[in-house]
Scaffold this active site. Structure first.
Site, mmCIF file in Angstrom:
data_model
loop_
_atom_site.group_PDB
_atom_site.id
_atom_site.type_symbol
_atom_site.label_atom_id
_atom_site.label_comp_id
_atom_site.label_asym_id
_atom_site.label_seq_id
_atom_site.Cartn_x
_atom_site.Cartn_y
_atom_site.Cartn_z
ATOM 1 C CE1 TYR A 108 -3.625 -53.818 -23.016
ATOM 2 C CE2 TYR A 108 -5.257 -55.510 -23.445
ATOM 3 C CZ TYR A 108 -4.310 -54.626 -23.902
ATOM 4 O OH TYR A 108 -4.048 -54.545 -25.244
ATOM 5 C CE LYS A 137 -5.320 -51.112 -24.766
ATOM 6 N NZ LYS A 137 -4.666 -50.028 -25.551
#
Length: 256
Positions: free
Chosen positions: A161, A165
């Site tokens: 994650y 990002k």
């Protein structure tokens, strides 16, 4: 000088919002339609999309619901075709769909890693690639990528994650470099925890949230409306000189 209401108006615009059936996505559809935009709501769950459509319709705007799984690399093109046949060329894209599967780096599977990157990083590129030519032809557009505070800080049990990002922020800058000359503004919004069903699922376990809040000067998580209001600004004419930015909505976390 234009009036304040005009600078923040989305009247006559069409906004495409991914991840539009839950949490922040629903709020984004609500806020942008209140500002005058017609909405294209994209998500996997057709039944929940109907609820989003009802909210937009109640705000007096049109809503096209498209059930699509953006984990499928071919979905973006099909979404584009549906949009253009129904609404013409959209000039606002909010890449909001995302996912996290909290596990340590040792426990994360390759399949989970690939899925997270496909939705969090590849899908925003594919959606933008599909819609940017229309924005270039229209001589203007807005791309808002919903990133995360975790794009710049370590967050245990969120390896893919965090990495995806961070990649999304980099992708946003390249969008700016390549499409800025066509009057397209691309920006990344980087929230702290937003208290949505996804936020509650990830952070509502034991004292995990309490320990995290100790690191935030504001001492609380963000509301969906606080993120959606920033997206409204970035989608509006008022933000014409804001381009290629990573805007943190984190209560001061990254200031420390």
């Amino acid at each position: 000088m234009t009036r304040l209401s005009e600078r923040f108006s989305l009247s006559g615009k069409t906004a495409v919002i991914t991840g539009a059936s839950r949490g922040l996505g629903v709020t984004l559809c609500d806020v942008l339609s209140q500002a005058g935009a017609d909405i294209v709501a994209v998500a996997r769950d057709e039944a929940l999309l109907a609820e989003t459509q009802a909210i937009v319709t109640e705000n007096g705007r049109r809503c096209l619901s498209i059930a699509a799984d953006l984990l499928d690399a071919s979905a973006a093109h099909r979404v584009k075709v549906r949009i253009e046949s129904a609404f013409g060329t959209p000039t606002i894209l909010v890449n909001n769909a995302g996912m996290s599967i909290p596990k340590t780096l040792l426990d994360q599977s390759v399949e989970e890693w690939d899925s997270i990157f496909a939705l969090n990083l590849r899908a925003p590129w594919l959606m933008a690639r599909a819609l940017a030519p229309g924005m270039i032809e229209a001589r203007g557009g807005k791309i808002i990528n919903i990133s995360s505070m975790a794009s710049s800080v370590a967050l245990t049990e969120h390896g893919p994650y965090v990495a995806s990002k961070a990649g999304l922020n980099g992708l946003t800058k390249v969008m700016t470099a390549e499409w800025g000359p066509h009057n397209i503004q691309a920006n990344a919004v980087c929230p702290t925890i937003v208290w949505t069903p996804m936020g509650e699922r990830v952070w509502g376990v034991g004292d995990k949230l309490t320990r995290f809040l100790e690191k935030i000067p504001s001492g609380r998580v963000a509301t969906p409306e606080e993120i959606a209001d920033l997206v409204l600004y970035l989608a509006s004419p008022a933000s014409g000189m804001v381009n290629g930015q990573e805007i943190f909505v984190d209560g001061g976390y990254t200031a420390l």
